[in-house]
Write a protein that holds these residues in place. Structure first.
Motif, PDB file in Angstrom:
ATOM      1  N   ASN A  91       4.850   7.345 -11.380  1.00  0.00           N
ATOM      2  CA  ASN A  91       5.424   6.143 -10.837  1.00  0.00           C
ATOM      3  C   ASN A  91       5.302   6.487  -9.502  1.00  0.00           C
ATOM      4  O   ASN A  91       6.363   6.139  -9.544  1.00  0.00           O
ATOM      5  CB  ASN A  91       6.435   7.530 -11.524  1.00  0.00           C
ATOM      6  CG  ASN A  91       6.902   6.836 -13.084  1.00  0.00           C
ATOM      7  OD1 ASN A  91       6.040   6.593 -13.695  1.00  0.00           O
ATOM      8  ND2 ASN A  91       7.605   7.910 -13.031  1.00  0.00           N
ATOM      9  N   ILE A  92       4.064   6.134  -8.436  1.00  0.00           N
ATOM     10  CA  ILE A  92       3.985   5.439  -7.461  1.00  0.00           C
ATOM     11  C   ILE A  92       3.764   4.472  -7.890  1.00  0.00           C
ATOM     12  O   ILE A  92       2.498   3.517  -8.282  1.00  0.00           O
ATOM     13  CB  ILE A  92       2.492   6.628  -6.869  1.00  0.00           C
ATOM     14  CG1 ILE A  92       3.037   6.240  -5.483  1.00  0.00           C
ATOM     15  CG2 ILE A  92       1.400   6.708  -7.530  1.00  0.00           C
ATOM     16  CD1 ILE A  92       1.874   6.730  -4.383  1.00  0.00           C
ATOM     17  N   GLY A  93       4.444   3.417  -6.581  1.00  0.00           N
ATOM     18  CA  GLY A  93       4.158   2.071  -6.441  1.00  0.00           C
ATOM     19  C   GLY A  93       3.133   2.010  -5.323  1.00  0.00           C
ATOM     20  O   GLY A  93       2.526   1.735  -5.293  1.00  0.00           O
ATOM     21  N   ALA A  94       4.341   1.966  -4.420  1.00  0.00           N
ATOM     22  CA  ALA A  94       2.779   1.629  -2.564  1.00  0.00           C
ATOM     23  C   ALA A  94       3.248   2.888  -1.920  1.00  0.00           C
ATOM     24  O   ALA A  94       3.874   3.909  -1.896  1.00  0.00           O
ATOM     25  CB  ALA A  94       4.465   1.075  -1.880  1.00  0.00           C
ATOM     26  N   LEU A  95       2.141   3.971  -1.633  1.00  0.00           N
ATOM     27  CA  LEU A  95       1.389   4.470  -0.654  1.00  0.00           C
ATOM     28  C   LEU A  95       1.187   3.599   0.409  1.00  0.00           C
ATOM     29  O   LEU A  95       0.382   3.617   0.617  1.00  0.00           O
ATOM     30  CB  LEU A  95       0.764   5.515  -1.534  1.00  0.00           C
ATOM     31  CG  LEU A  95       0.244   6.715  -0.463  1.00  0.00           C
ATOM     32  CD1 LEU A  95       1.296   7.225  -0.299  1.00  0.00           C
ATOM     33  CD2 LEU A  95      -1.091   7.481  -1.431  1.00  0.00           C
ATOM     34  N   GLY A  96       2.014   4.210   1.330  1.00  0.00           N
ATOM     35  CA  GLY A  96       2.520   4.192   3.163  1.00  0.00           C
ATOM     36  C   GLY A  96       1.272   5.414   3.847  1.00  0.00           C
ATOM     37  O   GLY A  96       1.147   6.411   3.238  1.00  0.00           O
ATOM     38  N   ALA A  97       0.688   5.040   5.536  1.00  0.00           N
ATOM     39  CA  ALA A  97      -0.223   6.371   6.211  1.00  0.00           C
ATOM     40  C   ALA A  97       0.747   5.857   7.721  1.00  0.00           C
ATOM     41  O   ALA A  97       1.474   4.973   7.665  1.00  0.00           O
ATOM     42  CB  ALA A  97      -1.172   5.847   6.102  1.00  0.00           C
ATOM     43  N   ASP A 113     -10.059   0.075  -9.290  1.00  0.00           N
ATOM     44  CA  ASP A 113      -8.491   0.112  -9.507  1.00  0.00           C
ATOM     45  C   ASP A 113      -7.659   0.523  -8.741  1.00  0.00           C
ATOM     46  O   ASP A 113      -6.163   0.337  -9.628  1.00  0.00           O
ATOM     47  CB  ASP A 113      -9.072   0.505 -11.657  1.00  0.00           C
ATOM     48  CG  ASP A 113      -8.935   1.867 -10.843  1.00  0.00           C
ATOM     49  OD1 ASP A 113      -9.416   2.324 -12.285  1.00  0.00           O
ATOM     50  OD2 ASP A 113      -9.014   2.494  -9.749  1.00  0.00           O
ATOM     51  N   THR A 114      -7.666   0.678  -7.656  1.00  0.00           N
ATOM     52  CA  THR A 114      -6.779   0.684  -7.108  1.00  0.00           C
ATOM     53  C   THR A 114      -7.166   0.198  -5.277  1.00  0.00           C
ATOM     54  O   THR A 114      -8.087  -0.099  -4.973  1.00  0.00           O
ATOM     55  CB  THR A 114      -6.594   2.741  -6.519  1.00  0.00           C
ATOM     56  OG1 THR A 114      -7.051   2.961  -7.475  1.00  0.00           O
ATOM     57  CG2 THR A 114      -5.729   3.095  -5.269  1.00  0.00           C
ATOM     58  N   LEU A 115      -6.269  -0.688  -4.950  1.00  0.00           N
ATOM     59  CA  LEU A 115      -6.077  -1.265  -3.773  1.00  0.00           C
ATOM     60  C   LEU A 115      -5.251  -0.903  -2.599  1.00  0.00           C
ATOM     61  O   LEU A 115      -4.860   0.021  -2.967  1.00  0.00           O
ATOM     62  CB  LEU A 115      -5.494  -3.060  -4.058  1.00  0.00           C
ATOM     63  CG  LEU A 115      -5.160  -3.294  -5.435  1.00  0.00           C
ATOM     64  CD1 LEU A 115      -4.822  -5.138  -5.218  1.00  0.00           C
ATOM     65  CD2 LEU A 115      -6.665  -4.153  -5.358  1.00  0.00           C
ATOM     66  N   LEU A 116      -5.938  -1.467  -1.422  1.00  0.00           N
ATOM     67  CA  LEU A 116      -5.177  -0.571  -0.252  1.00  0.00           C
ATOM     68  C   LEU A 116      -5.365  -2.265   0.545  1.00  0.00           C
ATOM     69  O   LEU A 116      -6.515  -2.505   0.942  1.00  0.00           O
ATOM     70  CB  LEU A 116      -5.955   0.077   0.387  1.00  0.00           C
ATOM     71  CG  LEU A 116      -5.844   0.697   2.092  1.00  0.00           C
ATOM     72  CD1 LEU A 116      -4.832   2.074   1.949  1.00  0.00           C
ATOM     73  CD2 LEU A 116      -6.089   1.181   2.827  1.00  0.00           C
ATOM     74  N   ILE A 150      -2.071   0.740  -3.197  1.00  0.00           N
ATOM     75  CA  ILE A 150      -1.428   0.117  -4.413  1.00  0.00           C
ATOM     76  C   ILE A 150      -2.084  -0.163  -5.760  1.00  0.00           C
ATOM     77  O   ILE A 150      -3.423  -0.010  -5.777  1.00  0.00           O
ATOM     78  CB  ILE A 150      -0.054  -1.391  -4.680  1.00  0.00           C
ATOM     79  CG1 ILE A 150       0.652  -1.412  -5.949  1.00  0.00           C
ATOM     80  CG2 ILE A 150      -1.243  -2.404  -4.233  1.00  0.00           C
ATOM     81  CD1 ILE A 150       1.347  -2.151  -5.826  1.00  0.00           C
ATOM     82  N   ASP A 151      -1.637   0.936  -7.179  1.00  0.00           N
ATOM     83  CA  ASP A 151      -2.851   0.256  -8.173  1.00  0.00           C
ATOM     84  C   ASP A 151      -2.380  -0.928  -8.809  1.00  0.00           C
ATOM     85  O   ASP A 151      -1.907  -1.921  -8.378  1.00  0.00           O
ATOM     86  CB  ASP A 151      -1.689   0.553  -9.364  1.00  0.00           C
ATOM     87  CG  ASP A 151      -2.538   1.054 -10.240  1.00  0.00           C
ATOM     88  OD1 ASP A 151      -2.365  -0.038 -11.567  1.00  0.00           O
ATOM     89  OD2 ASP A 151      -3.620   1.598 -11.277  1.00  0.00           O
ATOM     90  N   LYS A 152      -4.062  -1.535  -8.823  1.00  0.00           N
ATOM     91  CA  LYS A 152      -4.231  -3.084  -9.052  1.00  0.00           C
ATOM     92  C   LYS A 152      -3.446  -3.430 -10.166  1.00  0.00           C
ATOM     93  O   LYS A 152      -2.993  -4.658 -10.369  1.00  0.00           O
ATOM     94  CB  LYS A 152      -5.923  -3.570  -9.584  1.00  0.00           C
ATOM     95  CG  LYS A 152      -6.161  -4.889  -8.746  1.00  0.00           C
ATOM     96  CD  LYS A 152      -7.784  -5.367  -9.304  1.00  0.00           C
ATOM     97  CE  LYS A 152      -8.017  -4.859 -10.799  1.00  0.00           C
ATOM     98  NZ  LYS A 152      -9.788  -5.425 -10.496  1.00  0.00           N
ATOM     99  N   GLU A 153      -2.698  -3.178 -11.843  1.00  0.00           N
ATOM    100  CA  GLU A 153      -2.704  -3.238 -12.160  1.00  0.00           C
ATOM    101  C   GLU A 153      -0.890  -3.518 -11.932  1.00  0.00           C
ATOM    102  O   GLU A 153      -0.505  -4.567 -12.504  1.00  0.00           O
ATOM    103  CB  GLU A 153      -2.661  -2.800 -13.787  1.00  0.00           C
ATOM    104  CG  GLU A 153      -4.422  -2.472 -14.301  1.00  0.00           C
ATOM    105  CD  GLU A 153      -4.584  -4.203 -14.829  1.00  0.00           C
ATOM    106  OE1 GLU A 153      -5.310  -4.796 -14.181  1.00  0.00           O
ATOM    107  OE2 GLU A 153      -3.576  -4.817 -14.995  1.00  0.00           O
ATOM    108  N   ARG A 154      -0.650  -2.485 -11.340  1.00  0.00           N
ATOM    109  CA  ARG A 154       0.889  -2.685 -10.942  1.00  0.00           C
ATOM    110  C   ARG A 154       1.376  -3.655 -10.288  1.00  0.00           C
ATOM    111  O   ARG A 154       2.270  -4.443 -10.092  1.00  0.00           O
ATOM    112  CB  ARG A 154       1.029  -1.145 -10.360  1.00  0.00           C
ATOM    113  CG  ARG A 154       1.751  -0.563 -11.479  1.00  0.00           C
ATOM    114  CD  ARG A 154       1.868   1.239 -10.646  1.00  0.00           C
ATOM    115  NE  ARG A 154       1.204   1.636 -11.949  1.00  0.00           N
ATOM    116  CZ  ARG A 154       0.721   3.276 -11.678  1.00  0.00           C
ATOM    117  NH1 ARG A 154       1.894   3.867 -10.728  1.00  0.00           N
ATOM    118  NH2 ARG A 154       1.053   4.018 -12.349  1.00  0.00           N
ATOM    119  N   PHE A 155       0.242  -4.324  -9.206  1.00  0.00           N
ATOM    120  CA  PHE A 155       0.622  -4.913  -7.942  1.00  0.00           C
ATOM    121  C   PHE A 155      -0.008  -6.596  -9.367  1.00  0.00           C
ATOM    122  O   PHE A 155       1.426  -7.669  -8.698  1.00  0.00           O
ATOM    123  CB  PHE A 155      -1.197  -5.212  -7.345  1.00  0.00           C
ATOM    124  CG  PHE A 155      -1.363  -6.228  -6.320  1.00  0.00           C
ATOM    125  CD1 PHE A 155      -2.271  -7.394  -6.181  1.00  0.00           C
ATOM    126  CD2 PHE A 155      -0.282  -5.413  -5.129  1.00  0.00           C
ATOM    127  CE1 PHE A 155      -2.193  -8.734  -5.344  1.00  0.00           C
ATOM    128  CE2 PHE A 155      -0.307  -7.030  -4.012  1.00  0.00           C
ATOM    129  CZ  PHE A 155      -0.798  -8.047  -3.843  1.00  0.00           C
TER     130      PHE A 155
END
Lengths: 645, 416
Positions: free
Chosen positions: A488-494, A459-462, A553-558
């Motif tokens: 409420n996090i959308g995109a997370l980067g490194a 359920d989480t994509l990278l 990113i969360d798959k559902e949000r994507f």
């Protein structure tokens, strides 16, 4: 290359082509090309005029460089060897108003049969029909060898038609159909002051056209009053006005130094070149004409061949973007009013044909997939796939990977077979399970990622680029932990580093780029700085946007925001677009700088001097992005400013 | 580690000494023999053979002796050291390892078998300990592992950008990937062995952990003392010898130039024997130079052609000094070990492993690397002072014997 000449290729050893015949005050000028025989003194040009026949040996003509001919003959393109072009002059004393041309041919001495090319008989009127084809003229001028330049005939040409400035031109070399009429100005008769030329008339859709050309009046007292498209066969006969479309009011004017210079005149304003997107053109037919009218009743027309680009966005963009300099101050208006809408329509047509969608999902599973994966990593591959081996060697050192679903999406049908063999050979070395997914076609960056997401189980994509290499085991676990515990996090980067350890990415910010007339671009602050100079700020921090090279990113949000947008041609801005779409829904973008990976980004785009077509495509994407997001980005910037105060 | 039961050791080399007479193969083989002779070890040896016609169909393996296995390998990727025939690794090699069930797998080299073999060993026998002996600087340097730049200058440290400058058709990113890749396998190694402190220091600078590298010298076969003849104390001529491949980086050209620079009467007091081969595969320029010099100096220099390893002792005993004029760092040259074993002092370049193994003014003499003038001065000194030889020879330390070396390895294995 016609201008009133038809040619016939005979079955002979000579290859050649006659291109232009220019009558001028002293005689006739013929331009063409001829491939060499072993002995070029064997070739003659025979001119049939009225009842006379004139013969001129090819070897006495002036030769000039024709690389285009060399290419089509598969011959040496060297400037000193590819002298295929020739300029032949035939002095014709007592030349009258008209020349009755019987024919022009290239003949080899040893055989009467060896007629190479023939110009059909034509009446060439000396005064009116002197035409200049700018592109051929430009080429002759640009590449004329010293010999050519010293030839008397050439000098005469130059005197009559003027030099073209070699240093700068937007499109002279490419405008292959510019026509205008030049008259003998020294005669002081009642002359048409208008000059007219076109660069492109592209069919965008059934109803839409894009016209690019130029029009000037050499008399500053005479103003251009209208530009009209028509499909009337004879423009001089006035017919029903519904066959005409007037568009002067809708154009954007642009400067055209390549036009102004040869005419050696000063103009009152810069209204020379015009660009016009005609969204609703009801004129039928493949042959249109362009007419310019002046206030004082002069008019001038030129035939306007249509090029159908309605389903070919790549060819259209390639053609278009060679005509304009990206940093010109008129670019933004030209994009917004003309090129933008044109490209959009063509791209939409292209998409409708199904190039970017697929119902095929070929999946090959290597190893046993994890039953309950925590994260699905999606890695698009295009042509170069040795990156897979390097990534696997790094994944193999990280025990966390046993709970991760890895999906490689091959976006290049041609390499599928090789890639399958490669995976088959390499999987058992590292024993890291992964999937190889292929949609049967080249979907582009957005399409490939969306395809991967459509089969992802976690359920989480990278989203991960193929040239990104993990640095330390545990990087993914850390990212997921922060992701799952942040509302409420959308995109997370490194943080991403170049191979020398300097920073490639540490979050993106929006900046108005002055070289693109203040359109928004994504900047990477601290790019190129060492880690020593920019120490890591621990923990999450909110940023404006995050790069798609490594994006959690969360798959559902994507799915909620429709995945990556396919309207950015050949990739660019999709990641920013995604972050902004998420923001609209209330999801923010964050950076976790304490996690770092290597990003072996090949080269950054030179945003300043590069007139390359792909750079200009980026400008189109940049414009789209700004059109869509200008308001939101401006709001976001203001909000952050207020926060700081 | 359980010390009562017999330990099984698999030694992997990049060739077998019967087929390739390189120093690395010999060292690996000697270790194998010495370990196998011990009661607490059972050893197997695996090396590469390169003749396609000599292999069986359907398997890369063949046997040369009961405990000595050959594998056929070709097309090796010399950029990142991977086995191109992956199936050889994850099928054949895997089967072999699964059958033998080694407690220790000692890679004396990863060439030709592939560095990815380390990963396969880890997959198949996760409890086995993995040891890797480092030879040259292959993992660090793409220029044949010598750490010499392509413009002939010595290299002190690698980096993706610098390596790209030496090899412009490989991008810095590719060099970075190479390093990342190699290190991913090195992370699986339990202990590294370096034959010299110099080499260890280079690898530590490259990123390996200090305590993961042990410095162990290669063991030497004992010298049969009866053959140790006493030479005439005041020879008419001082005899020098060069042993080794006639490659650019072994410095024969420097040595010949140095001889040439000597004044005539000094020349008469020396004689140089050159033993070795391989000139014909060197760059033409080098070949021509060496051939010209050999011809010019034919009164003082004799070129004897190739030699068998077992002949080395005899040949060394006939001379007074052994010269190792290499223009690259070297590691622990076999020639130096052989010279010391036979009681002969060494003249060598003042860098790298040479300068470490030969102590200047103690058991040998140094000269400035690559400088014929410097070497010439040393040769002159040696020619004028014949007693120097005996004085330095007396300081030579006894080399490590094969049995001692096996014991050192045993202690290392125990501590894993």
């Amino acid at each position: 290359m016609e201008v009133g000449a038809r040619t016939k290729m005979a079955h002979s050893a000579i290859k050649g082509h006659l291109e232009y015949a220019y009558p001028h005050g002293d005689g006739l000028l013929i331009l063409g090309w001829c491939s060499e025989l072993a002995d070029s003194s064997q070739v003659n040009i025979i001119l049939g005029v009225a009842e006379r026949e004139e013969k001129v040996p090819l070897s006495s003509c002036v030769r000039y460089w024709r690389p285009d001919v060399a290419i089509s003959l598969n011959a040496d393109k060297d400037e000193h060897k590819a002298l295929y072009g020739f300029v032949a002059t035939f002095p014709l004393p007592e030349i009258e108003d008209e020349i009755e041309l019987v024919g022009v041919s290239l003949v080899a001495n040893n055989s009467d049969e060896d007629i190479v090319a023939l110009l059909v008989p034509e009446r060439l009127a000396v005064e009116e029909t002197m035409r200049i084809n700018w592109s051929i003229w430009y080429r002759v001028m640009k590449h004329a060898s010293q010999t050519l330049k010293m030839h008397q005939a050439f000098e005469n040409l130059v005197t009559r038609f003027g030099k073209i400035d070699q240093s700068e031109t937007l499109s002279s070399a490419h405008s292959s159909h510019t026509t205008t009429a030049l008259s003998n100005e020294s005669e002081g008769e009642n002359l048409n002051p208008l000059r007219l030329g076109f660069d492109l008339c592209a069919r965008i859709s059934e109803k839409a056209l894009l016209v690019i050309g130029w029009v000037v009046s050499v008399d500053n007292n005479v103003v251009v009053s209208d530009l009209v498209l028509t499909n009337k066969t004879n423009v001089h006969i006035s017919e029903d006005s519904s066959e005409e479309l007037s568009f002067l009011e809708d154009v954007t004017w642009i400067p055209r130094t390549d036009v102004i210079q040869p005419l050696k005149l000063k103009f009152l304003n810069n209204k020379v070149g015009f660009v016009c997107f005609i969204g609703n053109c009801s004129l039928d037919g493949e042959e249109l004409s362009l007419i310019a009218h002046s206030e004082t009743g002069d008019s001038l027309s030129t035939k306007l061949p249509l090029k159908d680009y309605s389903a070919n966005p790549f060819a259209l963009s390639e053609h278009l973007f060679t005509l304009f300099a990206p940093s010109s101050d008129y670019m933004r208006e030209v994009l917004t009013r003309h090129i933008g809408p044109a490209m959009k329509q063509v791209w939409a047509t292209y998409r409708k044909q199904g190039f970017l969608t697929t119902s095929s999902r070929q999946v090959i599973q290597y190893g046993t997939e994890p039953s309950n994966p925590k994260v699905s990593i999606i890695v698009p591959l295009y042509k170069r796939f040795d990156f897979v081996e390097y990534q696997l060697s790094q994944f193999a050192l990280d025990p966390y990977m046993k709970d991760v679903e890895i999906i490689y999406v091959n976006d290049d049908p041609e390499s599928q077979a090789g890639l399958i063999n490669f995976c088959h050979a390499n999987y058992p070395v590292f024993e890291i399970p992964f999937k190889l997914l292929h949609g049967g076609k080249n979907l582009g960056y957005a399409g490939a990622n969306n395809l991967g997401a459509s089969i992802a189980k976690a359920d989480t994509l990278l989203l991960l680029n193929s040239d990104v290499m993990p640095r330390e085991p545990g990087w993914l676990a850390k990212m997921l932990e922060h992701y799952k515990t942040t509302p409420n996090i959308g995109a997370l980067g490194a943080r991403l580093l170049y191979e020398d350890g300097s920073i490639q990415h540490d979050g993106m910010t929006y900046v108005k780029f002055p070289f693109f007339q203040d359109m928004w671009i994504c900047e990477h602050p601290y790019k190129g700085l060492s880690e020593k100079v920019t120490p890591v700020k621990p923990g999450l921090r909110e940023v404006e946007a995050v790069t798609g090279a490594c994006l959690m990113i969360d798959k559902e949000r994507f799915k909620q925001v429709g995945g990556l947008d396919k309207n950015y041609i050949l990739g660019d801005f999709e990641d920013s677009d995604l972050c902004l779409k998420l923001r609209v829904k209330g999801y923010k973008s964050y950076m976790l700088s304490e996690v770092s990976l290597y990003h072996l980004e090949r080269q950054s785009q030179n945003l300043f001097a590069n007139n390359d077509w792909k750079t200009k495509l980026t400008i189109y994407n940049c414009w789209q992005h700004t059109e869509r997001w200008d308001v939101l980005i401006s709001q976001l910037k203001e909000a952050r400013l207020n926060e700081l105060n | 580690m359980n010390s009562t039961r017999v330990k099984k050791v698999l030694i992997i080399a990049h060739g077998h000494p019967e087929l390739n007479k390189g120093g690395g193969e010999i060292a690996a083989y000697n270790l194998f023999k010495a370990l196998d002779e011990r009661e607490d070890y059972e050893a197997l040896f695996m090396g590469r053979q390169s003749v396609p016609g000599a292999q069986h169909g359907g398997t890369p393996f063949s046997t040369i002796a009961e405990k000595e296995v050959l594998f056929y390998g070709e097309g090796f990727d010399v950029f990142k050291f991977t086995q191109p025939n992956k199936r050889l690794l994850w099928h054949n090699f895997r089967e072999f390892v699964e059958q033998f069930k080694p407690d220790i797998v000692h890679f004396h080299h990863y060439l030709h078998i592939g560095i990815d073999a380390i990963r396969v060993v880890k997959n198949v026998c996760p409890d086995a300990k993995i040891v890797l002996t480092l030879h040259e600087y292959l993992a660090i340097c793409h220029n044949s592992g010598q750490m010499i730049k392509t413009n002939k200058k010595l290299c002190y440290q690698s980096s993706p950008a610098d390596c790209h400058r030496c090899f412009p058709d490989q991008s810095p990113q590719n060099f970075f990937l190479r390093e990342l890749y190699i290190k991913s396998f090195f992370k699986l190694v339990d202990q590294f062995i370096a034959p010299s402190q110099f080499l260890k220091d280079r690898y530590v600078a490259w990123g390996l952990e200090e305590n993961k590298i042990s410095v162990l010298e290669n063991g030497q076969e004992p010298v049969i003392l009866e053959r140790f003849d006493k030479l005439d104390n005041s020879p008419k001529q001082v005899r020098l010898a060069y042993f080794g491949q006639l490659t650019q980086f072994k410095g024969l050209d420097v040595l010949l130039d140095a001889v040439d620079l000597l004044p005539g009467k000094v020349k008469k007091r020396l004689h140089l024997d050159v033993h070795g081969s391989g000139l014909e595969i060197q760059p033409i320029v080098f070949q021509e130079r060496v051939t010209d010099m050999l011809n010019k100096l034919s009164k003082h220099v004799s070129y004897h052609g190739p030699y068998e390893p077992h002949e080395m002792a005899e040949l060394i005993q006939e001379v007074d000094w052994v010269i190792v004029p290499s223009s690259w760092w070297e590691n622990s040259p076999l020639v130096i070990q052989e010279a010391f074993k036979n009681g002969k002092p060494v003249i060598c370049s003042d860098i790298g492993g040479m300068a470490e193994k030969v102590r200047n003014e103690i058991d040998g003499l140094h000269f400035r690397v690559g400088k014929a003038t410097s070497l010439s001065k040393v040769l002159e000194r040696v020619a004028e002072n014949p007693v120097l030889q005996a004085r330095l020879a007396a300081n030579i330390k006894k080399p490590v014997s094969l049995i001692e070396s096996a014991q050192e390895h045993h202690l290392l294995y125990q501590n894993l």
